[in-house]
Motif scaffolding. Structure first.
Motif, PDB file in Angstrom:
ATOM      1  N   GLU A  30       0.849  -1.188   0.000  1.00 35.75           N
ATOM      2  CA  GLU A  30       0.000   0.000   0.000  1.00 35.75           C
ATOM      3  C   GLU A  30       0.884   1.238   0.000  1.00 35.75           C
ATOM      4  N   LEU A  31       0.484   2.244  -0.771  1.00 32.83           N
ATOM      5  CA  LEU A  31       1.176   3.523  -0.802  1.00 32.83           C
ATOM      6  C   LEU A  31       0.483   4.448   0.193  1.00 32.83           C
ATOM      7  N   THR A  32       1.244   5.047   1.098  1.00 33.06           N
ATOM      8  CA  THR A  32       0.640   5.903   2.116  1.00 33.06           C
ATOM      9  C   THR A  32       1.205   7.311   2.022  1.00 33.06           C
ATOM     10  N   GLY A  33       0.319   8.278   2.162  1.00 30.09           N
ATOM     11  CA  GLY A  33       0.697   9.677   2.075  1.00 30.09           C
ATOM     12  C   GLY A  33       0.865  10.129   0.637  1.00 30.09           C
ATOM     13  N   GLY A  34       0.948  11.428   0.464  1.00 33.03           N
ATOM     14  CA  GLY A  34       1.201  11.990  -0.859  1.00 33.03           C
ATOM     15  C   GLY A  34       0.086  11.790  -1.854  1.00 33.03           C
ATOM     16  N   PRO A  35       0.383  12.009  -3.129  1.00 34.25           N
ATOM     17  CA  PRO A  35      -0.650  12.004  -4.165  1.00 34.25           C
ATOM     18  C   PRO A  35      -1.216  10.627  -4.509  1.00 34.25           C
ATOM     19  N   LEU A  36      -0.526   9.565  -4.142  1.00 31.11           N
ATOM     20  CA  LEU A  36      -0.999   8.210  -4.471  1.00 31.11           C
ATOM     21  C   LEU A  36      -1.499   7.465  -3.242  1.00 31.11           C
ATOM     22  N   ASN A  37      -1.790   8.191  -2.177  1.00 42.63           N
ATOM     23  CA  ASN A  37      -2.236   7.608  -0.916  1.00 42.63           C
ATOM     24  C   ASN A  37      -3.365   6.610  -1.107  1.00 42.63           C
ATOM     25  N   GLY A  38      -3.193   5.428  -0.525  1.00 42.66           N
ATOM     26  CA  GLY A  38      -4.242   4.410  -0.549  1.00 42.66           C
ATOM     27  C   GLY A  38      -4.185   3.475  -1.734  1.00 42.66           C
ATOM     28  N   GLN A  39      -3.402   3.774  -2.749  1.00 37.86           N
ATOM     29  CA  GLN A  39      -3.311   2.877  -3.895  1.00 37.86           C
ATOM     30  C   GLN A  39      -2.404   1.700  -3.569  1.00 37.86           C
ATOM     31  N   LEU A  40      -2.583   0.611  -4.292  1.00 34.09           N
ATOM     32  CA  LEU A  40      -1.760  -0.581  -4.134  1.00 34.09           C
ATOM     33  C   LEU A  40      -0.775  -0.672  -5.287  1.00 34.09           C
ATOM     34  N   LEU A  41       0.491  -0.945  -4.976  1.00 31.50           N
ATOM     35  CA  LEU A  41       1.527  -1.099  -5.989  1.00 31.50           C
ATOM     36  C   LEU A  41       1.883  -2.572  -6.111  1.00 31.50           C
ATOM     37  N   ASP A  42       1.829  -3.094  -7.322  1.00 28.53           N
ATOM     38  CA  ASP A  42       2.185  -4.488  -7.579  1.00 28.53           C
ATOM     39  C   ASP A  42       3.709  -4.618  -7.525  1.00 28.53           C
ATOM     40  N   VAL A  43       4.215  -5.378  -6.566  1.00 32.65           N
ATOM     41  CA  VAL A  43       5.656  -5.576  -6.412  1.00 32.65           C
ATOM     42  C   VAL A  43       6.059  -7.014  -6.744  1.00 32.65           C
ATOM     43  N   THR A  44       5.174  -7.731  -7.396  1.00 28.24           N
ATOM     44  CA  THR A  44       5.454  -9.105  -7.788  1.00 28.24           C
ATOM     45  C   THR A  44       6.700  -9.132  -8.666  1.00 28.24           C
ATOM     46  N   GLY A  45       7.611  -9.995  -8.347  1.00 26.37           N
ATOM     47  CA  GLY A  45       8.800 -10.160  -9.172  1.00 26.37           C
ATOM     48  C   GLY A  45       9.936  -9.199  -8.853  1.00 26.37           C
ATOM     49  N   LEU A  46       9.711  -8.226  -7.967  1.00 21.84           N
ATOM     50  CA  LEU A  46      10.807  -7.339  -7.583  1.00 21.84           C
ATOM     51  C   LEU A  46      11.726  -8.062  -6.602  1.00 21.84           C
ATOM     52  N   SER A  47      13.009  -7.870  -6.779  1.00 22.12           N
ATOM     53  CA  SER A  47      13.971  -8.472  -5.857  1.00 22.12           C
ATOM     54  C   SER A  47      13.908  -7.767  -4.504  1.00 22.12           C
ATOM     55  N   PHE A  48      14.535  -8.355  -3.491  1.00 22.93           N
ATOM     56  CA  PHE A  48      14.585  -7.742  -2.180  1.00 22.93           C
ATOM     57  C   PHE A  48      15.241  -6.368  -2.267  1.00 22.93           C
ATOM     58  N   ASN A  49      16.331  -6.264  -3.026  1.00 25.77           N
ATOM     59  CA  ASN A  49      17.021  -4.978  -3.174  1.00 25.77           C
ATOM     60  C   ASN A  49      16.124  -3.940  -3.830  1.00 25.77           C
ATOM     61  N   ASP A  50      15.375  -4.327  -4.858  1.00 22.85           N
ATOM     62  CA  ASP A  50      14.459  -3.390  -5.511  1.00 22.85           C
ATOM     63  C   ASP A  50      13.362  -2.944  -4.544  1.00 22.85           C
ATOM     64  N   ARG A  51      12.877  -3.866  -3.749  1.00 16.33           N
ATOM     65  CA  ARG A  51      11.818  -3.519  -2.788  1.00 16.33           C
ATOM     66  C   ARG A  51      12.323  -2.577  -1.697  1.00 16.33           C
ATOM     67  N   THR A  52      13.550  -2.743  -1.272  1.00 17.65           N
ATOM     68  CA  THR A  52      14.062  -1.860  -0.230  1.00 17.65           C
ATOM     69  C   THR A  52      14.489  -0.509  -0.788  1.00 17.65           C
ATOM     70  N   ALA A  53      14.669  -0.411  -2.100  1.00 15.33           N
ATOM     71  CA  ALA A  53      15.066   0.861  -2.725  1.00 15.33           C
ATOM     72  C   ALA A  53      13.877   1.790  -2.939  1.00 15.33           C
ATOM     73  N   GLY A  54      12.665   1.227  -3.050  1.00 14.62           N
ATOM     74  CA  GLY A  54      11.499   2.050  -3.330  1.00 14.62           C
ATOM     75  C   GLY A  54      11.416   2.375  -4.811  1.00 14.62           C
ATOM     76  N   ALA A  55      10.624   3.409  -5.147  1.00 12.20           N
ATOM     77  CA  ALA A  55      10.411   3.725  -6.556  1.00 12.20           C
ATOM     78  C   ALA A  55       9.951   5.160  -6.742  1.00 12.20           C
TER      79      ALA A  55
END
Length: 89
Positions: A30-55
């Motif tokens: 879930e994205l919290t705060g800012g302009p995309l608050n409440g939306q869900l981001l599909d992180v399927t297939g992202l590596s651990f490093n990509d997930r900890t880096a954000g986007a």
């Protein structure tokens, strides 16, 4: 829960019937705060490093109009939700 009360999937068009339906077998944060608050981001297939880096995510309505917003995990909760870190200029 009504369709409008469910979080929208980031990147899904508003007029698409399944814009609020997570896909089976996919992982979301879930994205919290800012302009995309409440939306869900599909992180399927992202590596651990990509997930900890954000986007940097495209947004139609940032503090300065359309652009990108930075979202990322917190140290205390690396698996989500991702929090708004600010607009990217």
């Amino acid at each position: 829960m009504t369709e409008h009360a469910r979080p929208r999937i980031y990147g899904a068009d508003h007029d698409v019937p399944d814009a609020h339906t997570p896909r089976p077998g996919h992982e979301y944060v879930e994205l919290t705060g800012g302009p995309l608050n409440g939306q869900l981001l599909d992180v399927t297939g992202l590596s651990f490093n990509d997930r900890t880096a954000g986007a940097y995510l495209i947004t139609p309505h940032g503090a300065c109009g359309p652009g990108r917003a930075s979202y990322g995990p917190t140290f205390s909760r690396p698996d989500g939700p991702w929090v708004w870190e600010g607009d990217v200029h």
